[in-house]
Design a protein around this motif. Structure first.
Motif, short mmCIF file in Angstrom:
data_model
loop_
_atom_site.label_atom_id
_atom_site.label_comp_id
_atom_site.label_asym_id
_atom_site.label_seq_id
_atom_site.Cartn_x
_atom_site.Cartn_y
_atom_site.Cartn_z
N HIS A 247 45.84 43.58 28.82
CA HIS A 247 45.90 42.36 27.99
C HIS A 247 45.05 40.60 28.00
O HIS A 247 45.92 40.54 29.18
CB HIS A 247 47.17 42.62 27.01
CG HIS A 247 47.41 41.26 26.09
ND1 HIS A 247 46.56 41.73 24.34
CD2 HIS A 247 48.14 39.58 25.68
CE1 HIS A 247 46.32 40.77 23.45
NE2 HIS A 247 47.50 39.82 24.10
N PRO A 248 44.51 40.46 27.66
CA PRO A 248 43.43 39.05 27.76
C PRO A 248 44.86 37.88 27.61
O PRO A 248 45.86 37.84 26.63
CB PRO A 248 42.88 39.07 27.24
CG PRO A 248 42.62 40.62 26.65
CD PRO A 248 43.55 40.67 27.11
N ALA A 249 44.94 36.63 28.80
CA ALA A 249 45.14 35.94 28.79
C ALA A 249 44.24 34.80 28.21
O ALA A 249 43.29 34.79 28.49
CB ALA A 249 46.23 35.90 30.44
N PRO A 250 45.33 33.79 28.03
CA PRO A 250 44.94 32.74 27.34
C PRO A 250 43.67 31.81 28.32
O PRO A 250 42.90 30.82 28.82
CB PRO A 250 45.63 32.20 26.51
CG PRO A 250 46.65 32.17 26.37
CD PRO A 250 47.08 33.38 27.13
N THR A 251 44.95 31.65 29.30
CA THR A 251 44.04 30.74 30.63
C THR A 251 45.01 31.08 31.54
O THR A 251 45.48 32.52 32.18
CB THR A 251 45.56 29.25 30.20
OG1 THR A 251 46.58 30.08 30.73
CG2 THR A 251 45.02 28.69 29.04
N PRO A 252 43.61 30.51 33.08
CA PRO A 252 44.26 31.47 33.91
C PRO A 252 45.78 31.32 34.48
O PRO A 252 45.80 32.30 35.48
CB PRO A 252 42.86 30.60 35.04
CG PRO A 252 42.35 29.28 34.07
CD PRO A 252 43.38 29.59 32.67
N LEU A 316 43.90 38.11 36.88
CA LEU A 316 42.97 39.64 36.43
C LEU A 316 42.97 39.44 34.81
O LEU A 316 42.24 39.73 34.80
CB LEU A 316 43.72 40.36 36.94
CG LEU A 316 43.32 40.29 38.64
CD1 LEU A 316 44.60 41.15 39.06
CD2 LEU A 316 42.53 40.13 39.21
N ARG A 317 44.33 38.84 33.84
CA ARG A 317 43.81 39.32 32.81
C ARG A 317 43.46 37.84 32.11
O ARG A 317 42.75 38.60 31.37
CB ARG A 317 45.66 39.53 31.82
CG ARG A 317 46.36 40.33 32.39
CD ARG A 317 47.62 39.90 31.28
NE ARG A 317 48.29 39.59 31.76
CZ ARG A 317 48.89 38.56 30.70
NH1 ARG A 317 48.40 38.48 29.20
NH2 ARG A 317 50.41 37.81 30.75
N TYR A 318 43.32 36.92 32.35
CA TYR A 318 42.13 35.74 32.17
C TYR A 318 41.09 36.38 32.27
O TYR A 318 40.59 36.46 31.13
CB TYR A 318 42.82 34.29 32.92
CG TYR A 318 42.00 33.89 32.69
CD1 TYR A 318 41.58 33.01 31.80
CD2 TYR A 318 40.56 33.28 33.72
CE1 TYR A 318 40.38 31.85 31.28
CE2 TYR A 318 39.60 32.59 33.52
CZ TYR A 318 39.62 31.76 32.22
OH TYR A 318 38.83 30.84 32.00
N LEU A 319 41.01 37.42 33.63
CA LEU A 319 39.71 37.39 33.77
C LEU A 319 38.88 38.48 33.01
O LEU A 319 37.74 38.77 32.57
CB LEU A 319 39.71 38.00 35.38
CG LEU A 319 39.14 36.60 35.79
CD1 LEU A 319 39.52 37.14 37.72
CD2 LEU A 319 38.57 35.53 36.70
#
Length: 504
Positions: A247-252, A316-319
């Motif tokens: 699941h994507p993250a909004p920030t690194p 990694l989720r941010y990427l």
């Protein structure tokens, strides 16, 4: 494998001789690789005979091993210059590049597995040319190539040893070298064609046309310039560490993250942790938005914990959600250098050192950035900010010297923006010397440059400080430099999710 052996024999790489009793015999092995296209399709299958260089003895089997490689800043600077003048950028690949270098030492290697001479199975190969895997092979290839370029009239850059410059009779050419990947650009098409023919006559060359995929970086041309992205490299990293479907993250990095060496959580797999961070280091070539996160998490590679590993997975989720982002280079409208320098104060909870960062723009294009932990503890925020100014100034001078060598001098002294009034005043006013007399003398060169009008240090509000995003975990990942107001950035772009890393 047969094609590789044939190439080695046609280049007279070795001579079969009886096995000497008093010399070290270097073993060898076969390495198989699949060469991919940018779109993920297979380009070709490749076999490489590689010597086991770790069995070589220093001072006997080899001496010099260093081979210069091209700096990413140099690549982005040359791309900006080519865009300004609408020059083509040609790409070449050298077949069996290391075989072009001659050896100065006597090196014996075992015969290739599967290709031993049936009449002399006990003989060994006395190498006359460098081969992949030998410690001195990259150096030998570089010396052979640089000798040819200097004979053709190119001059090796003092700022970057892998950049060669030709500037005679109105003809300007830049030749960039990264091992066996080569780039060529210039202002005169016939001269570029003639030099390409001479280069192909000297080395086994493969012309790849206009630059498109260089060192794992996809160069996408458009009417507005170049878009540099490592989309495939990001996908490979996510696939390798089983994070492609996360699941994507909004920030690194979380803005509330308080990372320290000892946090009470169990230890993590140090090998896996180092593999992930090592892979992300090269991603910084086109992704300044993750510079702070990678720098921060790399400080715990010697003893990572489960909490550190959780933040790595968040990165990694941010990427995963921003794999297609990259760096946009547009045709510059000016030839000015503008930099932003910033630092936190005692931000590290373990040793109370500060994190400094800088961003450097050439003609509006972001060409250099860094996020780095300072080595010593600063006694005040002014000291921490001034040390950041000194590091940014050092990089500015290097870029300025590079541009002078490229015969592209800047139109005015560089401007460096800082959001700390104390550091700005100290860079120009010697009356503050009593407060900062403990600073090392090598940092005071900033004041000399300011007083000689070779550098302008200006104050900027913290809300407009672009380098602030590389000194703390903030959701600031869009690095824009408006053409209308150099150094003044609307605070509205510092809020919200990532959309692009480009030029406004």
């Amino acid at each position: 494998m047969r094609a590789e052996v044939q190439a080695l024999l046609s280049n007279h790489t070795w001579t079969l001789v009886p096995r000497p009793l008093s010399h070290n015999i270097v073993a060898c092995r076969w390495i198989f690789r699949i060469k991919w296209n940018p779109d993920g399709s297979i380009n070709r299958f490749k076999a490489r005979l590689v010597a086991k260089g770790f069995t070589q003895r220093p001072g006997i089997d080899f001496h010099d091993t260093f081979s210069p490689v091209l700096k990413p800043v140099t690549i982005r600077t040359v791309f900006t210059i080519a865009l300004a003048h609408q020059w083509p950028i040609l790409q070449f690949d050298v077949n069996n590049a290391f075989l072009q270098g001659s050896l100065n030492e006597t090196v014996y290697m075992a015969q290739p597995p599967g290709f031993r001479d049936p009449h002399h199975p006990d003989y060994v190969c006395c190498l006359s040319r460098a081969i992949y895997g030998l410690r001195q092979a990259p150096r030998s290839w570089y010396m052979a190539l640089s000798s040819f370029l200097e004979h053709e009239g190119f001059i090796k850059s003092k700022s970057d040893a892998s950049l060669f410059i030709y500037h005679k009779e109105g003809v300007t050419m830049y030749f960039l070298v990264y091992v066996d990947d080569l780039l060529l650009t210039g202002n005169h098409g016939p001269s570029l064609a003639r030099f390409q023919d001479r280069l192909a006559a000297r080395f086994s060359l493969k012309s790849l046309g206009q630059v498109g995929y260089f060192l794992g970086i996809e160069v996408q041309p458009s009417s507005t310039g170049y878009f540099l992205t490592q989309h495939k490299y990001v996908l490979d990293i996510l696939q390798r560490f089983n994070m492609a479907d996360s699941h994507p993250a909004p920030t690194p990095l979380s803005a509330t993250a308080k990372l320290s060496l000892v946090d009470g959580s169990p230890p993590a797999d140090a090998t896996l942790y180092k593999q992930v961070l090592g892979s992300l280091q090269y991603l910084l070539c086109t992704r300044p938005d993750i510079a702070f996160a990678v720098n921060k998490l790399s400080q715990f590679m010697h003893a990572p914990t489960q909490l550190h590993w959780q933040h790595v997975k968040r990165l990694l989720r941010y990427l995963c959600g921003t794999a297609s982002l990259g760096l946009r280079l547009s045709p510059p409208t000016t030839s000015t250098l503008v930099a932003f320098a910033d630092s936190d104060w005692a931000g590290d909870p373990d040793d109370r050192t500060s994190t400094m960062a800088y961003l450097i723009y050439y003609g509006g294009n972001l060409i250099s950035w860094k996020s780095k932990k300072q080595r010593s503890v600063a006694r005040s925020s002014t000291e921490a900010e001034y040390r950041a100014l000194a590091h940014a100034t050092s990089e500015l001078l290097w870029v300025q010297n590079l541009l002078i060598e490229l015969h592209q001098p800047v139109s005015s002294p560089p401007t460096l923006y800082c959001d700390n009034l104390g550091a700005v005043n100290f860079s120009a006013n010697p009356i503050h010397h009593s407060r900062m007399k403990h600073l090392a003398l090598d940092f005071l060169f900033v004041r000399d440059l300011v007083q000689s009008a070779s550098l302008h240090v200006r104050h900027i509000p913290t809300a407009h400080q672009l380098a602030d995003s590389l000194t703390k975990p903030l959701p600031i990942t869009r690095f824009q430099l408006p053409r209308s107001k150099i150094g003044v950035v609307p605070s509205s772009i510092l809020r919200g999710r990532v959309k692009d890393i480009t030029l406004d």
